[in-house]
Design a protein around this motif. Sequence first.
Motif, PDB file in Angstrom:
ATOM      1  N   ALA A  30      34.025  45.041  21.708  1.00  0.00           N
ATOM      2  CA  ALA A  30      33.318  44.123  22.593  1.00  0.00           C
ATOM      3  C   ALA A  30      34.304  43.566  23.608  1.00  0.00           C
ATOM      4  N   PRO A  31      33.827  43.179  24.777  1.00  0.00           N
ATOM      5  CA  PRO A  31      34.733  42.550  25.749  1.00  0.00           C
ATOM      6  C   PRO A  31      35.111  41.141  25.305  1.00  0.00           C
ATOM      7  N   PHE A  32      36.370  40.808  25.463  1.00  0.00           N
ATOM      8  CA  PHE A  32      36.895  39.486  25.141  1.00  0.00           C
ATOM      9  C   PHE A  32      37.093  38.707  26.453  1.00  0.00           C
ATOM     10  N   THR A  33      36.895  37.403  26.396  1.00  0.00           N
ATOM     11  CA  THR A  33      37.197  36.547  27.544  1.00  0.00           C
ATOM     12  C   THR A  33      38.667  36.169  27.507  1.00  0.00           C
ATOM     13  N   VAL A  34      39.377  36.403  28.609  1.00  0.00           N
ATOM     14  CA  VAL A  34      40.814  36.131  28.662  1.00  0.00           C
ATOM     15  C   VAL A  34      41.143  35.342  29.918  1.00  0.00           C
ATOM     16  N   SER A  35      42.041  34.385  29.794  1.00  0.00           N
ATOM     17  CA  SER A  35      42.544  33.613  30.932  1.00  0.00           C
ATOM     18  C   SER A  35      43.950  34.092  31.253  1.00  0.00           C
ATOM     19  N   VAL A  36      44.206  34.326  32.546  1.00  0.00           N
ATOM     20  CA  VAL A  36      45.509  34.824  32.987  1.00  0.00           C
ATOM     21  C   VAL A  36      46.021  33.916  34.088  1.00  0.00           C
ATOM     22  N   GLY A  37      47.196  33.319  33.857  1.00  0.00           N
ATOM     23  CA  GLY A  37      47.805  32.439  34.838  1.00  0.00           C
ATOM     24  C   GLY A  37      48.788  33.171  35.721  1.00  0.00           C
ATOM     25  N   ALA A  38      49.533  32.391  36.494  1.00  0.00           N
ATOM     26  CA  ALA A  38      50.476  32.968  37.447  1.00  0.00           C
ATOM     27  C   ALA A  38      51.872  33.053  36.834  1.00  0.00           C
ATOM     28  N   PRO A  39      52.665  34.068  37.211  1.00  0.00           N
ATOM     29  CA  PRO A  39      54.062  34.101  36.770  1.00  0.00           C
ATOM     30  C   PRO A  39      54.799  32.846  37.247  1.00  0.00           C
ATOM     31  N   GLY A  40      55.715  32.367  36.429  1.00  0.00           N
ATOM     32  CA  GLY A  40      56.501  31.205  36.804  1.00  0.00           C
ATOM     33  C   GLY A  40      55.778  29.880  36.696  1.00  0.00           C
ATOM     34  N   ASP A  57      52.024  43.349  25.916  1.00  0.00           N
ATOM     35  CA  ASP A  57      53.174  44.217  25.625  1.00  0.00           C
ATOM     36  C   ASP A  57      54.122  44.269  26.824  1.00  0.00           C
ATOM     37  N   ALA A  58      53.556  44.348  28.024  1.00  0.00           N
ATOM     38  CA  ALA A  58      54.358  44.543  29.230  1.00  0.00           C
ATOM     39  C   ALA A  58      55.133  43.305  29.636  1.00  0.00           C
ATOM     40  N   VAL A  59      54.632  42.100  29.265  1.00  0.00           N
ATOM     41  CA  VAL A  59      55.269  40.869  29.769  1.00  0.00           C
ATOM     42  C   VAL A  59      55.912  40.038  28.667  1.00  0.00           C
ATOM     43  N   GLU A  60      55.747  40.432  27.418  1.00  0.00           N
ATOM     44  CA  GLU A  60      56.167  39.578  26.300  1.00  0.00           C
ATOM     45  C   GLU A  60      57.626  39.163  26.400  1.00  0.00           C
ATOM     46  N   ALA A  61      58.484  40.043  26.865  1.00  0.00           N
ATOM     47  CA  ALA A  61      59.923  39.736  26.895  1.00  0.00           C
ATOM     48  C   ALA A  61      60.362  39.030  28.173  1.00  0.00           C
ATOM     49  N   GLN A  62      59.464  38.825  29.121  1.00  0.00           N
ATOM     50  CA  GLN A  62      59.838  38.214  30.395  1.00  0.00           C
ATOM     51  C   GLN A  62      59.849  36.691  30.285  1.00  0.00           C
ATOM     52  N   PRO A  63      60.937  36.035  30.693  1.00  0.00           N
ATOM     53  CA  PRO A  63      60.999  34.573  30.566  1.00  0.00           C
ATOM     54  C   PRO A  63      59.994  33.842  31.448  1.00  0.00           C
ATOM     55  N   ASP A  64      59.603  34.428  32.598  1.00  0.00           N
ATOM     56  CA  ASP A  64      58.640  33.777  33.487  1.00  0.00           C
ATOM     57  C   ASP A  64      57.306  34.497  33.467  1.00  0.00           C
ATOM     58  N   ALA A  65      56.950  35.063  32.321  1.00  0.00           N
ATOM     59  CA  ALA A  65      55.727  35.855  32.201  1.00  0.00           C
ATOM     60  C   ALA A  65      54.501  35.008  32.514  1.00  0.00           C
ATOM     61  N   PRO A  66      53.471  35.602  33.095  1.00  0.00           N
ATOM     62  CA  PRO A  66      52.222  34.860  33.298  1.00  0.00           C
ATOM     63  C   PRO A  66      51.572  34.555  31.956  1.00  0.00           C
ATOM     64  N   PRO A  67      51.031  33.367  31.792  1.00  0.00           N
ATOM     65  CA  PRO A  67      50.328  33.082  30.538  1.00  0.00           C
ATOM     66  C   PRO A  67      49.071  33.926  30.415  1.00  0.00           C
ATOM     67  N   ILE A  68      48.898  34.518  29.252  1.00  0.00           N
ATOM     68  CA  ILE A  68      47.709  35.302  28.927  1.00  0.00           C
ATOM     69  C   ILE A  68      47.126  34.685  27.667  1.00  0.00           C
ATOM     70  N   TYR A  69      45.875  34.261  27.729  1.00  0.00           N
ATOM     71  CA  TYR A  69      45.363  33.383  26.677  1.00  0.00           C
ATOM     72  C   TYR A  69      43.922  33.720  26.347  1.00  0.00           C
ATOM     73  N   LEU A  70      43.659  33.990  25.070  1.00  0.00           N
ATOM     74  CA  LEU A  70      42.307  34.159  24.557  1.00  0.00           C
ATOM     75  C   LEU A  70      41.998  32.931  23.722  1.00  0.00           C
ATOM     76  N   ALA A  71      41.059  32.121  24.185  1.00  0.00           N
ATOM     77  CA  ALA A  71      40.825  30.808  23.584  1.00  0.00           C
ATOM     78  C   ALA A  71      39.532  30.787  22.780  1.00  0.00           C
ATOM     79  N   SER A  72      39.602  30.222  21.592  1.00  0.00           N
ATOM     80  CA  SER A  72      38.425  29.932  20.777  1.00  0.00           C
ATOM     81  C   SER A  72      37.515  31.146  20.617  1.00  0.00           C
TER      82      SER A  72
END
Length: 342
Positions: free
Chosen positions: A69-79, A109-124
């Motif tokens: 099923a499709p999940f709702t995800v929030s993606v912020g900006a790098p930094g 997977d692609a951003v996990e090691a980046q210190p300024d990675a964009p937040p990727i968040y699946l909430a509730s």
Amino acid sequence: MAEGDAGIFADLRLVDERSVAGTTLDAALTGAETPFVVRGLVRDWPLVQAGLESGLAARDYLLRRRRDAPFTVSVGAPGSDGRLFYDEAMRMNFRVAKAKLPDIFRQIDAVEAQPDAPPIYLASIDMHDYFTGLAEANTVDLGAREPLASIWIGTRTRIAAHNDFPRNLACVAVGRRRFTLFPREQFRNLYLGPIDNTPAGRAVSMVDFHAPDFARYPGFREALRHAQVVELEPGDALYIPSMWWHHVEGLAPFNVLVNYWWRDTPRWLGQPQDALNHALMAIRDLPADERAHWRDMFDHYVFGDPDAARAHIPEGARSVLDPLTPDSAARIRAFLLRQLSR
């Protein structure tokens, strides 16, 4: 928190830590009106054990149990320092999308090691609706309570201080989380934003906890005097009483939290936030003398002694002034819907 913020938060009182050895979690939760931590409560969960191996192993564990099923995800900006909040125009500083979980995890997977990675968040995310067997394999015995079990998945994130109506048991499964909690009455000193334009449905504090502007928000110093803080490791759990304010930070590159919400009152009763929203529309802008009258009416019918408000009406004729039932609550709801649709 950021390196330079330690002086601001270093003196905060720690959340009480309890052991449930010799008792039960049910007994510890019964009547609890202040937060407390139970270290290692869910350390035996398979999800926790996978996360102790690696974030990748935890994601693989979740992928094997996902529904298609499709999940709702929030993606912020790098930094953005992981902060999911407003931008300068009071729009959200993140975008919301729908995607399948494997695609979302590939982004992580692609951003996990980046210190300024964009937040990727699946909430509730409802565990029963979006996963098969996950809730059953990773569960807490809450006695006779009937909780809603949700999972929260993401990279490093900062969620502004907010509160929730139900009681909450938050269990860290993967990564680390920091909670900063405030009693209910501190809401004025948290400087809440709009109650309708919100990041996730609840009004949030406008204060940036990593860089608080005390000139703009002077009462926040008083809020900090009442604050409690705790950092949770994998397997730890935190009880948050209903309506307590909490600022939540995901501290690891990958974090998973499972929480349980439950009400002390039946689910068929209404949401207090709906009553507040309606009162803003119907009462706040009345002339002062009429507002004062309605405050008196609310005190009489809502906040006062219900027996005194109905004693003069014959039994059997008191309608919704009697203790509510599913049927009488449904009548109120239907009446309100008719009135609001005019």
